[in-house]
Design a protein around this motif. Structure first.
Motif, PDB file in Angstrom:
ATOM      1  N   TYR A  36     155.770  95.890  54.502  1.00 22.04           N
ATOM      2  CA  TYR A  36     155.833  94.937  53.514  1.00 22.04           C
ATOM      3  C   TYR A  36     154.587  94.446  53.034  1.00 22.04           C
ATOM      4  O   TYR A  36     154.457  93.174  52.719  1.00 22.04           O
ATOM      5  N   GLY A  37     153.473  94.957  53.482  1.00 18.82           N
ATOM      6  CA  GLY A  37     152.270  94.498  53.185  1.00 18.82           C
ATOM      7  C   GLY A  37     151.581  93.471  54.073  1.00 18.82           C
ATOM      8  O   GLY A  37     150.632  92.752  53.900  1.00 18.82           O
ATOM      9  N   TYR A  38     152.317  93.409  55.230  1.00 21.19           N
ATOM     10  CA  TYR A  38     151.736  92.502  56.301  1.00 21.19           C
ATOM     11  C   TYR A  38     150.614  92.511  56.885  1.00 21.19           C
ATOM     12  O   TYR A  38     149.707  91.941  57.063  1.00 21.19           O
ATOM     13  N   ALA A  39     150.147  94.009  57.223  1.00 16.81           N
ATOM     14  CA  ALA A  39     148.777  94.262  57.678  1.00 16.81           C
ATOM     15  C   ALA A  39     147.731  93.939  56.573  1.00 16.81           C
ATOM     16  O   ALA A  39     146.751  93.375  57.065  1.00 16.81           O
ATOM     17  N   LYS A  40     147.962  94.072  55.610  1.00 19.70           N
ATOM     18  CA  LYS A  40     146.934  94.079  54.264  1.00 19.70           C
ATOM     19  C   LYS A  40     146.635  92.389  54.263  1.00 19.70           C
ATOM     20  O   LYS A  40     145.629  91.898  54.029  1.00 19.70           O
ATOM     21  N   PHE A  41     147.868  91.751  54.167  1.00 16.34           N
ATOM     22  CA  PHE A  41     147.906  90.239  54.085  1.00 16.34           C
ATOM     23  C   PHE A  41     147.126  89.723  55.369  1.00 16.34           C
ATOM     24  O   PHE A  41     146.298  88.931  55.197  1.00 16.34           O
ATOM     25  N   THR A  42     147.474  89.996  56.548  1.00 15.59           N
ATOM     26  CA  THR A  42     146.734  89.561  57.818  1.00 15.59           C
ATOM     27  C   THR A  42     145.367  89.912  57.989  1.00 15.59           C
ATOM     28  O   THR A  42     144.527  89.236  58.655  1.00 15.59           O
ATOM     29  N   ALA A  43     144.930  90.805  57.339  1.00 16.45           N
ATOM     30  CA  ALA A  43     143.674  91.191  57.180  1.00 16.45           C
ATOM     31  C   ALA A  43     142.491  90.214  56.820  1.00 16.45           C
ATOM     32  O   ALA A  43     141.302  90.064  57.025  1.00 16.45           O
ATOM     33  N   ASP A  44     143.067  89.238  55.821  1.00 19.78           N
ATOM     34  CA  ASP A  44     142.417  88.258  55.140  1.00 19.78           C
ATOM     35  C   ASP A  44     142.363  87.074  55.640  1.00 19.78           C
ATOM     36  O   ASP A  44     142.097  85.959  54.948  1.00 19.78           O
ATOM     37  N   ILE A  45     143.179  87.044  56.859  1.00 20.47           N
ATOM     38  CA  ILE A  45     143.317  85.508  57.350  1.00 20.47           C
ATOM     39  C   ILE A  45     142.570  85.462  58.703  1.00 20.47           C
ATOM     40  O   ILE A  45     142.422  86.538  59.656  1.00 20.47           O
ATOM     41  N   ASP A  46     142.223  84.353  59.208  1.00 20.83           N
ATOM     42  CA  ASP A  46     141.826  84.266  60.525  1.00 20.83           C
ATOM     43  C   ASP A  46     142.365  83.184  61.380  1.00 20.83           C
ATOM     44  O   ASP A  46     141.740  82.353  62.364  1.00 20.83           O
ATOM     45  N   THR A  47     143.321  82.456  60.717  1.00 20.46           N
ATOM     46  CA  THR A  47     144.010  81.021  61.036  1.00 20.46           C
ATOM     47  C   THR A  47     145.303  81.326  60.967  1.00 20.46           C
ATOM     48  O   THR A  47     145.819  81.610  59.585  1.00 20.46           O
ATOM     49  N   ILE A  48     146.189  80.905  61.811  1.00 17.22           N
ATOM     50  CA  ILE A  48     147.840  80.763  61.573  1.00 17.22           C
ATOM     51  C   ILE A  48     148.287  79.606  62.167  1.00 17.22           C
ATOM     52  O   ILE A  48     147.988  79.014  62.929  1.00 17.22           O
ATOM     53  N   ILE A  49     149.054  78.989  61.222  1.00 20.20           N
ATOM     54  CA  ILE A  49     149.857  77.865  61.341  1.00 20.20           C
ATOM     55  C   ILE A  49     151.210  77.940  61.492  1.00 20.20           C
ATOM     56  O   ILE A  49     151.815  78.679  60.736  1.00 20.20           O
TER      57      ILE A  49
END
Length: 176
Positions: A36-49
């Motif tokens: 559901y687009g998760y891998a593409k989405f997380t490729a553009d993040i470097d921090t998780i809250i």
């Protein structure tokens, strides 16, 4: 400036968990090869809250590497102090101050994965920049609501909607 994105799933009637923090309803839309687009989405993040309850659930069900893959910082919002594990920081301070600090730093985007207490604290301070909400085709009738009362009104701009053969509908909005 970095943006903070909410990427989350909820039932059609607005719940992100069944009673007792049960997320089993998410399995209704599991399908081999579909993220559901998760891998593409997380490729553009470097921090998780993430809230501590959500973190503990994912830790038990999937494992710590789901969040801390060595490539990003993970801030677990908690009331109980714990020592840092790898790049996972257990944060007990003011979440709005943390997010303002993170947004002002250089880096990729920030991902908020819940839970409801964390999301609603961010909403109270108008700190979420984009909303990617997947609607699971189920009416739960009870549990943890995604959006709580008592937050300021926020106008959103529609970006897109996508449907999947599992019945999941994914909505994407930006803060106006």
């Amino acid at each position: 400036m970095r943006k903070i994105s909410l990427f989350i799933a909820m039932s059609l009637d607005g719940y992100i968990a069944k009673p007792n923090d049960d997320l089993s309803f998410l399995k209704l839309v599991e399908k081999d090869g579909e993220d559901y687009g998760y891998a593409k989405f997380t490729a553009d993040i470097d921090t998780i809250i993430i809230g501590r309850k959500t973190y503990d659930y994912v830790l038990k069900e999937i494992g710590a590497s789901h969040y801390d893959n060595g490539q990003r910082d993970v801030y677990v919002i908690t009331r109980t102090e714990r020592p840092q594990i790898g790049r996972t920081i257990f944060y007990t301070g003011n979440i709005a101050e943390l997010v303002e600090k993170l947004k002002s730093e250089k880096g990729k985007n920030i991902y908020c994965d819940g839970g409801a207490e964390v999301i609603n604290e961010l909403l109270k301070n108008s700190l979420i920049d984009e909303f990617i909400i997947s609607i699971i085709p189920v009416l739960l009738g009870n549990g943890t609501k995604l959006f709580k009362d008592g937050r300021p009104e926020q106008i959103l701009e529609f970006v897109s909607a996508k449907t999947f053969e599992t019945g999941l509908v994914q909505l994407y909005y930006k803060k106006k």
